[in-house]
Design a protein around this motif. Sequence first.
Motif, PDB file in Angstrom:
ATOM      1  N   TRP A  29     -13.831  55.334  47.477  1.00  0.00           N
ATOM      2  CA  TRP A  29     -14.234  54.419  48.525  1.00  0.00           C
ATOM      3  C   TRP A  29     -13.217  54.504  49.658  1.00  0.00           C
ATOM      4  CZ3 TRP A  29     -14.828  53.725  43.458  1.00  0.00           C
ATOM      5  CH2 TRP A  29     -16.089  53.334  42.995  1.00  0.00           C
TER       6      TRP A  29
ATOM      7  N   THR B 271     -23.837  59.433  48.326  1.00  0.00           N
ATOM      8  CA  THR B 271     -22.992  58.848  49.364  1.00  0.00           C
ATOM      9  C   THR B 271     -23.640  57.586  49.910  1.00  0.00           C
ATOM     10  OG1 THR B 271     -24.008  60.243  51.052  1.00  0.00           O
ATOM     11  CG2 THR B 271     -21.992  61.057  50.046  1.00  0.00           C
TER      12      THR B 271
ATOM     13  N   ASP C 125     -17.249  53.682  53.285  1.00  0.00           N
ATOM     14  CA  ASP C 125     -17.891  54.936  52.898  1.00  0.00           C
ATOM     15  C   ASP C 125     -17.599  55.151  51.426  1.00  0.00           C
ATOM     16  OD1 ASP C 125     -18.886  55.625  55.440  1.00  0.00           O
ATOM     17  OD2 ASP C 125     -16.908  56.324  56.038  1.00  0.00           O
ATOM     18  N   CYS C 126     -18.642  55.353  50.636  1.00  0.00           N
ATOM     19  CA  CYS C 126     -18.512  55.511  49.189  1.00  0.00           C
ATOM     20  C   CYS C 126     -19.123  56.850  48.786  1.00  0.00           C
ATOM     21  CB  CYS C 126     -19.235  54.365  48.495  1.00  0.00           C
ATOM     22  SG  CYS C 126     -19.312  54.510  46.726  1.00  0.00           S
ATOM     23  N   THR C 127     -18.414  57.580  47.944  1.00  0.00           N
ATOM     24  CA  THR C 127     -18.907  58.853  47.428  1.00  0.00           C
ATOM     25  C   THR C 127     -18.812  58.834  45.915  1.00  0.00           C
ATOM     26  OG1 THR C 127     -18.096  59.971  49.402  1.00  0.00           O
ATOM     27  CG2 THR C 127     -18.641  61.347  47.523  1.00  0.00           C
TER      28      THR C 127
ATOM     29  N   GLY D 174     -15.740  58.280  41.465  1.00  0.00           N
ATOM     30  CA  GLY D 174     -16.052  57.679  42.758  1.00  0.00           C
ATOM     31  C   GLY D 174     -14.847  57.475  43.639  1.00  0.00           C
TER      32      GLY D 174
ATOM     33  N   THR E 277     -28.272  53.272  46.290  1.00  0.00           N
ATOM     34  CA  THR E 277     -28.947  54.564  46.315  1.00  0.00           C
ATOM     35  C   THR E 277     -29.440  54.887  44.916  1.00  0.00           C
ATOM     36  OG1 THR E 277     -28.728  56.894  46.928  1.00  0.00           O
ATOM     37  CG2 THR E 277     -26.822  55.865  45.908  1.00  0.00           C
TER      38      THR E 277
ATOM     39  N   ILE F  47     -24.039  64.397  44.113  1.00  0.00           N
ATOM     40  CA  ILE F  47     -23.074  63.650  44.920  1.00  0.00           C
ATOM     41  C   ILE F  47     -23.875  62.614  45.697  1.00  0.00           C
ATOM     42  CG2 ILE F  47     -21.394  63.745  46.772  1.00  0.00           C
ATOM     43  CD1 ILE F  47     -20.757  66.597  45.922  1.00  0.00           C
TER      44      ILE F  47
ATOM     45  N   SER G  33     -22.939  54.528  53.017  1.00  0.00           N
ATOM     46  CA  SER G  33     -22.170  54.142  54.201  1.00  0.00           C
ATOM     47  C   SER G  33     -22.786  52.863  54.736  1.00  0.00           C
ATOM     48  CB  SER G  33     -22.245  55.262  55.236  1.00  0.00           C
ATOM     49  OG  SER G  33     -21.453  54.941  56.347  1.00  0.00           O
TER      50      SER G  33
ATOM     51  N   CYS H  40     -19.648  61.145  42.414  1.00  0.00           N
ATOM     52  CA  CYS H  40     -19.999  62.431  41.814  1.00  0.00           C
ATOM     53  C   CYS H  40     -20.346  62.168  40.357  1.00  0.00           C
ATOM     54  CB  CYS H  40     -18.826  63.405  41.893  1.00  0.00           C
ATOM     55  SG  CYS H  40     -18.256  63.701  43.561  1.00  0.00           S
TER      56      CYS H  40
END
Length: 129
Positions: free
Chosen positions: A62, A121, A78-80, A60, A110, A119, A123, A82
């Motif tokens: 941020w 994401t 914003d966080c992603t 992850g 999510t 992935i 926000s 994988c």
Amino acid sequence: MKLTPCSTGLLAVFLILIFLAIILDDPVLLMAGTSVGLLLMGLCLLFLQTVEKTYRTINGSWKMEKSLIRQGRSNAIDCTLCLEIPPGYMVRYLDTVPAMCSLESGENQTWTDIAGSQILTLSYRFIPY
């Protein structure tokens, strides 16, 4: 972790067999109850092994709009994420808002049940109070 109807039924059978084995003092019922209990324990270990494999694939990042904010001013995150999701499992992720803050806009959680490499994401904006 949610119990499926099958595992709930197996748990009920296990408890009934053990209860009857104690009351009736029957070794056959005790052996059957122990077998069902071992099956349930094996299913739990298999689940925990799958969770560990999924956990090891999480990566992850941020990104914050501002590194220092004042009370009453909003900040965006914003966080992603994988990760690799095994077939038949659902992953839910909740990004915790910092203490003494409230969510202003966007989503901080999510979930997905699509197997394979994913992935995710997020926000959102938060305001310290």
